[in-house]
Write a protein that holds these residues in place. Structure first.
Motif, PDB file in Angstrom:
ATOM      1  N   TRP A  87       0.853  -1.180   0.000  1.00  0.00           N
ATOM      2  CA  TRP A  87       0.000   0.000   0.000  1.00  0.00           C
ATOM      3  C   TRP A  87       0.888   1.228   0.000  1.00  0.00           C
ATOM      4  CZ3 TRP A  87      -0.994   4.185   3.292  1.00  0.00           C
ATOM      5  CH2 TRP A  87      -2.144   4.921   2.989  1.00  0.00           C
ATOM      6  N   GLU A  88       0.735   2.063  -1.016  1.00  0.00           N
ATOM      7  CA  GLU A  88       1.542   3.275  -1.155  1.00  0.00           C
ATOM      8  C   GLU A  88       0.666   4.493  -0.904  1.00  0.00           C
ATOM      9  OE1 GLU A  88       3.758   3.350  -4.775  1.00  0.00           O
ATOM     10  OE2 GLU A  88       4.534   1.333  -4.463  1.00  0.00           O
ATOM     11  N   PRO A  89       1.030   5.319   0.089  1.00  0.00           N
ATOM     12  CA  PRO A  89       0.191   6.456   0.445  1.00  0.00           C
ATOM     13  C   PRO A  89       0.425   7.696  -0.395  1.00  0.00           C
ATOM     14  CG  PRO A  89       2.032   6.362   1.925  1.00  0.00           C
ATOM     15  CD  PRO A  89       2.143   5.167   1.018  1.00  0.00           C
ATOM     16  N   GLY A  90       1.532   7.759  -1.087  1.00  0.00           N
ATOM     17  CA  GLY A  90       1.854   8.970  -1.831  1.00  0.00           C
ATOM     18  C   GLY A  90       2.475  10.010  -0.911  1.00  0.00           C
ATOM     19  N   LYS A  91       2.628  11.192  -1.382  1.00  0.00           N
ATOM     20  CA  LYS A  91       3.238  12.281  -0.612  1.00  0.00           C
ATOM     21  C   LYS A  91       2.146  13.077   0.078  1.00  0.00           C
ATOM     22  CE  LYS A  91       7.239  11.236  -2.319  1.00  0.00           C
ATOM     23  NZ  LYS A  91       7.952  10.191  -1.670  1.00  0.00           N
ATOM     24  N   ARG A  92       1.559  12.484   1.111  1.00  0.00           N
ATOM     25  CA  ARG A  92       0.486  13.148   1.830  1.00  0.00           C
ATOM     26  C   ARG A  92       0.935  13.440   3.251  1.00  0.00           C
ATOM     27  NH1 ARG A  92      -4.642   9.429   0.601  1.00  0.00           N
ATOM     28  NH2 ARG A  92      -4.678   9.586   2.834  1.00  0.00           N
ATOM     29  N   PRO A  93       0.447  14.508   3.852  1.00  0.00           N
ATOM     30  CA  PRO A  93       0.790  14.773   5.255  1.00  0.00           C
ATOM     31  C   PRO A  93       0.314  13.638   6.150  1.00  0.00           C
ATOM     32  CG  PRO A  93      -0.475  16.595   4.304  1.00  0.00           C
ATOM     33  CD  PRO A  93      -0.426  15.511   3.289  1.00  0.00           C
ATOM     34  N   GLY A  94       1.113  13.315   7.155  1.00  0.00           N
ATOM     35  CA  GLY A  94       0.747  12.249   8.084  1.00  0.00           C
ATOM     36  C   GLY A  94       0.990  10.869   7.526  1.00  0.00           C
ATOM     37  N   ALA A  95       1.800  10.737   6.487  1.00  0.00           N
ATOM     38  CA  ALA A  95       2.032   9.441   5.856  1.00  0.00           C
ATOM     39  C   ALA A  95       2.542   8.368   6.818  1.00  0.00           C
ATOM     40  CB  ALA A  95       2.966   9.585   4.655  1.00  0.00           C
ATOM     41  N   PRO A  96       3.467   8.650   7.769  1.00  0.00           N
ATOM     42  CA  PRO A  96       3.900   7.574   8.674  1.00  0.00           C
ATOM     43  C   PRO A  96       2.751   6.969   9.479  1.00  0.00           C
ATOM     44  CG  PRO A  96       5.470   9.370   8.745  1.00  0.00           C
ATOM     45  CD  PRO A  96       4.299   9.855   7.935  1.00  0.00           C
ATOM     46  N   ALA A  97       1.834   7.793   9.966  1.00  0.00           N
ATOM     47  CA  ALA A  97       0.686   7.264  10.704  1.00  0.00           C
ATOM     48  C   ALA A  97      -0.229   6.475   9.769  1.00  0.00           C
ATOM     49  CB  ALA A  97      -0.090   8.400  11.363  1.00  0.00           C
ATOM     50  N   LEU A  98      -0.374   6.943   8.532  1.00  0.00           N
ATOM     51  CA  LEU A  98      -1.192   6.212   7.562  1.00  0.00           C
ATOM     52  C   LEU A  98      -0.582   4.855   7.242  1.00  0.00           C
ATOM     53  CD1 LEU A  98      -2.169   9.023   5.021  1.00  0.00           C
ATOM     54  CD2 LEU A  98      -3.665   7.855   6.644  1.00  0.00           C
ATOM     55  N   LEU A  99       0.740   4.790   7.151  1.00  0.00           N
ATOM     56  CA  LEU A  99       1.411   3.520   6.860  1.00  0.00           C
ATOM     57  C   LEU A  99       1.139   2.497   7.954  1.00  0.00           C
ATOM     58  CD1 LEU A  99       4.893   4.627   5.496  1.00  0.00           C
ATOM     59  CD2 LEU A  99       3.001   3.613   4.229  1.00  0.00           C
ATOM     60  N   ASP A 100       1.249   2.938   9.189  1.00  0.00           N
ATOM     61  CA  ASP A 100       1.014   2.025  10.306  1.00  0.00           C
ATOM     62  C   ASP A 100      -0.433   1.534  10.295  1.00  0.00           C
ATOM     63  OD1 ASP A 100       1.835   0.674  12.739  1.00  0.00           O
ATOM     64  OD2 ASP A 100       0.483   2.080  13.757  1.00  0.00           O
ATOM     65  N   GLN A 101      -1.366   2.428  10.081  1.00  0.00           N
ATOM     66  CA  GLN A 101      -2.780   2.059  10.032  1.00  0.00           C
ATOM     67  C   GLN A 101      -3.058   1.117   8.850  1.00  0.00           C
ATOM     68  OE1 GLN A 101      -5.458   5.340   9.543  1.00  0.00           O
ATOM     69  NE2 GLN A 101      -7.277   4.073   9.818  1.00  0.00           N
ATOM     70  N   ALA A 102      -2.487   1.427   7.690  1.00  0.00           N
ATOM     71  CA  ALA A 102      -2.691   0.582   6.507  1.00  0.00           C
ATOM     72  C   ALA A 102      -2.106  -0.802   6.724  1.00  0.00           C
ATOM     73  CB  ALA A 102      -2.060   1.233   5.281  1.00  0.00           C
ATOM     74  N   ARG A 103      -0.933  -0.871   7.316  1.00  0.00           N
ATOM     75  CA  ARG A 103      -0.282  -2.156   7.587  1.00  0.00           C
ATOM     76  C   ARG A 103      -1.167  -3.005   8.491  1.00  0.00           C
ATOM     77  NH1 ARG A 103       2.311  -3.545  11.828  1.00  0.00           N
ATOM     78  NH2 ARG A 103       2.647  -1.417  12.518  1.00  0.00           N
ATOM     79  N   ARG A 104      -1.694  -2.412   9.557  1.00  0.00           N
ATOM     80  CA  ARG A 104      -2.555  -3.158  10.475  1.00  0.00           C
ATOM     81  C   ARG A 104      -3.846  -3.601   9.791  1.00  0.00           C
ATOM     82  NH1 ARG A 104      -3.942   0.397  14.479  1.00  0.00           N
ATOM     83  NH2 ARG A 104      -2.606   2.038  13.717  1.00  0.00           N
ATOM     84  N   GLN A 105      -4.437  -2.727   8.979  1.00  0.00           N
ATOM     85  CA  GLN A 105      -5.674  -3.095   8.275  1.00  0.00           C
ATOM     86  C   GLN A 105      -5.435  -4.238   7.289  1.00  0.00           C
ATOM     87  OE1 GLN A 105      -7.129   0.543   6.520  1.00  0.00           O
ATOM     88  NE2 GLN A 105      -8.536   0.880   8.223  1.00  0.00           N
ATOM     89  N   LEU A 106      -4.322  -4.180   6.567  1.00  0.00           N
ATOM     90  CA  LEU A 106      -4.013  -5.255   5.614  1.00  0.00           C
ATOM     91  C   LEU A 106      -3.770  -6.576   6.331  1.00  0.00           C
ATOM     92  CD1 LEU A 106      -1.761  -3.344   3.087  1.00  0.00           C
ATOM     93  CD2 LEU A 106      -4.037  -4.279   2.651  1.00  0.00           C
TER      94      LEU A 106
END
Length: 170
Positions: A87-106
């Motif tokens: 899952w690639e979030p792109g260059k969005r603010p808050g990306a590290p928190a999004l990565l952690d959330q996406a990883r857990r959801q996946l």
């Protein structure tokens, strides 16, 4: 089979689905994983093949690699496959928190694979998740079972055996 609109299919898979042909085991596994990812991220494209140009980020990419095949019985084989979802979030603010959330959801989504009503006979035996190069990467080892029906001349023997099994279960 009703597919979510955010799944990006390759042309050959679209053709198989439109004609109603039987899907190979690996395509069925890829679709099960894609459906789970699409449900977790309904606004995100889920791509089943590498893209020449990336879709608008964020995006999910998945791949399934065959690890092993073992014949368990004359008509039943067991397979072990490695499934990877990126899952690639792109260059969005808050990306590290999004990565952690996406990883857990996946990871949660892959745990649910065998529980889907349209799922293959499978078990998810191992799941790992990490953040890599600005993306959430989740890998799972999936064990699958598939029955290969014999040629028609062997068909009556299998039907007779199934009738005997059914009679014992009553």
């Amino acid at each position: 089979m009703e597919l979510p609109k955010n799944i990006v299919l390759e042309p050959e898979l679209v053709r198989l689905l439109e004609t109603g042909e039987s899907l190979p085991l690996w395509d069925r596994l890829r679709l099960a994983v894609a459906m789970e990812a699409a449900e977790r991220f309904p606004e995100t494209p889920v791509c089943l093949q590498p893209q020449a140009q990336s879709p608008a980020l964020p995006a999910c990419y998945l791949s399934v690699g065959k690890l092993t095949e073992t014949r368990r019985m004359e008509t039943i084989s067991a397979y072990a496959a490695q499934v990877t979802v990126r899952w690639e979030p792109g260059k969005r603010p808050g990306a590290p928190a999004l990565l952690d959330q996406a990883r857990r959801q996946l990871m949660e989504g892959l745990k649910r694979l065998p529980l889907r009503k349209d799922a293959l006979p499978m078990a998810v035996s191992e799941i790992t998740g990490e953040e890599q190069d600005g993306a959430a990467l989740v890998t799972a080892k999936v064990l699958l079972w598939a029955e290969q029906l014999p040629e028609e001349e062997e068909g009556p023997v299998i039907r007779q055996a199934q009738q005997q099994v059914d009679a014992l279960e009553q």
